[in-house]
Scaffold this active site. Structure first.
Site, short mmCIF file in Angstrom:
data_model
loop_
_atom_site.label_atom_id
_atom_site.label_comp_id
_atom_site.label_asym_id
_atom_site.label_seq_id
_atom_site.Cartn_x
_atom_site.Cartn_y
_atom_site.Cartn_z
N THR A 121 -13.21 -84.66 -2.02
CA THR A 121 -13.73 -85.30 -0.81
C THR A 121 -12.74 -85.06 0.32
O THR A 121 -11.59 -85.48 0.24
CB THR A 121 -13.91 -86.80 -1.05
N GLU A 151 -18.91 -83.25 -4.44
CA GLU A 151 -19.34 -83.73 -5.75
C GLU A 151 -19.87 -85.16 -5.60
O GLU A 151 -19.29 -85.96 -4.88
CB GLU A 151 -18.12 -83.72 -6.69
N PHE A 152 -20.97 -85.46 -6.28
CA PHE A 152 -21.55 -86.80 -6.16
C PHE A 152 -21.54 -87.56 -7.48
O PHE A 152 -22.28 -88.51 -7.66
CB PHE A 152 -22.98 -86.71 -5.61
N ASN A 208 -21.07 -91.86 0.75
CA ASN A 208 -20.28 -92.93 0.13
C ASN A 208 -20.16 -94.15 1.03
O ASN A 208 -20.26 -95.28 0.58
CB ASN A 208 -18.88 -92.41 -0.24
N PHE A 249 -27.77 -100.25 -5.41
CA PHE A 249 -26.59 -100.63 -4.63
C PHE A 249 -26.81 -101.87 -3.78
O PHE A 249 -26.28 -102.01 -2.70
CB PHE A 249 -26.05 -99.44 -3.82
N LEU A 250 -27.61 -102.78 -4.32
CA LEU A 250 -27.81 -104.07 -3.67
C LEU A 250 -27.42 -105.19 -4.62
O LEU A 250 -28.00 -106.27 -4.59
CB LEU A 250 -29.27 -104.23 -3.24
N GLY A 253 -21.69 -109.30 -5.49
CA GLY A 253 -20.64 -109.65 -6.45
C GLY A 253 -19.27 -109.60 -5.84
O GLY A 253 -19.06 -110.04 -4.70
N GLY A 257 -15.02 -101.23 -5.76
CA GLY A 257 -13.64 -100.78 -6.01
C GLY A 257 -13.67 -99.31 -6.36
O GLY A 257 -14.58 -98.59 -5.94
N CYS A 260 -13.02 -94.12 -4.89
CA CYS A 260 -13.78 -93.42 -3.85
C CYS A 260 -14.18 -94.29 -2.67
O CYS A 260 -13.76 -94.04 -1.54
CB CYS A 260 -15.01 -92.78 -4.48
#
Ligand code: UGA
Length: 434
Positions: A121, A151-152, A208, A249-250, A253, A257, A260
């Site tokens: 990245t 890269e993903f 990201n 991604f919802l 919490g 971390g 990335c």
């Protein structure tokens, strides 16, 4: 085509193994000789499902070899995937020292045309600097191209992400570079998104940061839920039903971390600010995330009042499930804060305990490493859930209650159902719901 993969960290190792498995001849190299020795023996130093098996398969069939000699690897390769790390500097920017070093070494060993592919990245415009560095330091008249192919992969599912990609982003200029990369990824031809190099570099940081923004957004909404009667899990579900938003991604919490998101969000802020832009939207993502730890500590205090001499089971140390990686893991800051409060901690993680031990050595009764979640829970005044390992979802909660001194659960990842926990007799604290 011979492919050299420079840097065998997470991304490099998966790239080397993945490309070899696609049938290419791959040489992996790394300046840490020990890593190369281990890799040559078929050992993977990280916990990544399936990686060791595939490494061994490709060592045996001869597609993959490792060599500690960078110069030799460069000379022997037609294509070089640069997978060295780009750590965060104090000001948030990405440290490009390793990329520069590798570029100089490529320049000095340019024995014919080579295609240099940035896989790490990197900030937008990096290819310009790589090109300039190689042009400055190369001796002969060999030509080269630089391309970008971010890269993903996600830790924990890195290999399947590599082998079943949703997209292959390629930023290239010359027809030769484009054609070579299309050939390398022939199997995924229909997944290729071809752009110019700046665009490709930016796609990675933008992706990201956008995912991190979703997480910080839902965490902010979870704070709102706590002040009202709303339930963040149902809010997230309701939002996610809109395909424009999507349900992933919802999960509210303890925040994001890993190696990335925290780094990439800050790097994007720096890139934009250096170009004179107001990056406050992205900055807020980072600020909201940082506050998650203290909020969790406050929640523990709400449950226990005084933490001194309390026995706390700390469950989940990795930054997310299915990895032993503890880089920027919320657990680290939480442990530190709990130690300051002089609590007694019994720590457990299915994979990451050994890594945490290096930071916080066993020191009973202050720090103890349990062999299982149940052992950590024995006589605990409270259980703190920090990573949502599947193993925790399957715990026998009746047994848990019996083992604990007081049935108090503080769940930083909303693993359990509040109603069920109350029914079982737990005092249950969670995120953005009651
Ligand atoms: C992330 C991206 O998902 C990959 O696409 C990318 O290639 C990779 O970074 C990288 O740049 O190398 P990774 O850091 O392995 O992958 O982990 P994720 O699964 O994305 O999770 C990141 C963090 O977000 C974790 O701490 C996780 O607990 C947190 N998270 C994720 C949430 O708090 N809520 C969610 O809903 C989802």
């Amino acid at each position: 085509m011979k492919i050299g993969v420079i840097g065998t960290g997470y991304v490099g190792m998966v790239t080397a193994v993945g490309l070899a498995d696609l049938g290419h001849q791959v040489i992996g190299t790394d300046k840490v000789t020990e890593k190369i020795e281990k890799a040559s023996r078929g050992e993977v130093p990280i916990y990544e499902p399936g990686l060791e098996e595939l490494l061994n398969k490709n060592l045996k069939n001869g597609n993959l070899t490792f060599d500690p000699d960078l110069e030799k690897t460069i000379r022997a390769s037609d294509v070089l995937f640069v997978c060295v790390n780009t750590p965060q500097r104090k000001d948030g920017s990405a440290d490009m020292t390793f990329v520069e070093g590798v570029s100089r070494c490529i320049a000095e060993n340019l024995n014919g045309y080579k295609l240099i592919v940035e896989k790490s990245t990197v900030p937008v415009r990096t290819s310009f600097w790589i090109k300039r560095t190689i042009s400055l330091y190369k001796k002969g008249d060999s030509s080269f191209d630089v391309a970008s192919n971010p890269e993903f992969l996600r830790e924990g599912s890195a290999l399947s992400d590599f082998l079943n990609p949703e997209r292959i982003v390629i930023g290239a200029e010359s027809e030769k570079a484009k054609n070579w990369l299309i050939k390398i990824y022939e199997k995924y031809k229909d997944k290729i998104h071809m752009t110019n190099i700046d665009t490709s570099e930016l796609i990675k940081h933008a992706s990201n940061s956008f995912l991190a923004m979703k997480i910080s957004f839902i965490n902010l909404i979870s704070d709102l839920c706590e002040k009202t009667d709303a339930d963040v899990e149902l809010v997230a579900q309701g939002m996610g039903l809109d395909s424009r938003i999507g349900k992933q991604f919802l999960r509210a919490g303890l925040g994001y971390g890993g190696s990335c998101f925290p780094k990439d969000v800050r790097a994007l802020v720096k890139i934009g600010e250096d170009l004179g832009l107001d990056m406050s939207l992205v900055k807020a993502v980072d600020q909201i995330n940082k506050k998650r730890i203290q909020k969790f500590i406050n929640l523990i205090k709400k449950a226990l009042w005084i933490l001194t001499n309390k026995r706390l089971a700390v469950l989940g140390l990795a930054f997310k499930p299915r990895t032993d990686d503890i880089r920027n893991a919320p657990s680290i800051d939480i442990i530190r804060k709990l130690m300051e409060e002089e609590a007694y901690l019994s720590l457990y993680d299915p994979e990451a305990a050994e890594n945490v031990k290096k930071l916080f050595p066993e020191d009973p009764p202050n720090i103890h490493y349990a062999k299982s979640a149940y052992q950590a829970l024995e006589k605990a005044n409270a259980a703190l859930f920090i990573t949502e390992w599947e193993e925790f979802e399957k715990l026998d909660l009746k047994k848990v209650k019996k083992l604990m001194d007081k049935p108090i659960v503080v769940d930083g990842r909303n693993i359990f159902e509040p109603d069920k926990m109350k029914e079982l007799g737990f005092e249950y604290y969670c995120i953005g719901r009651k």
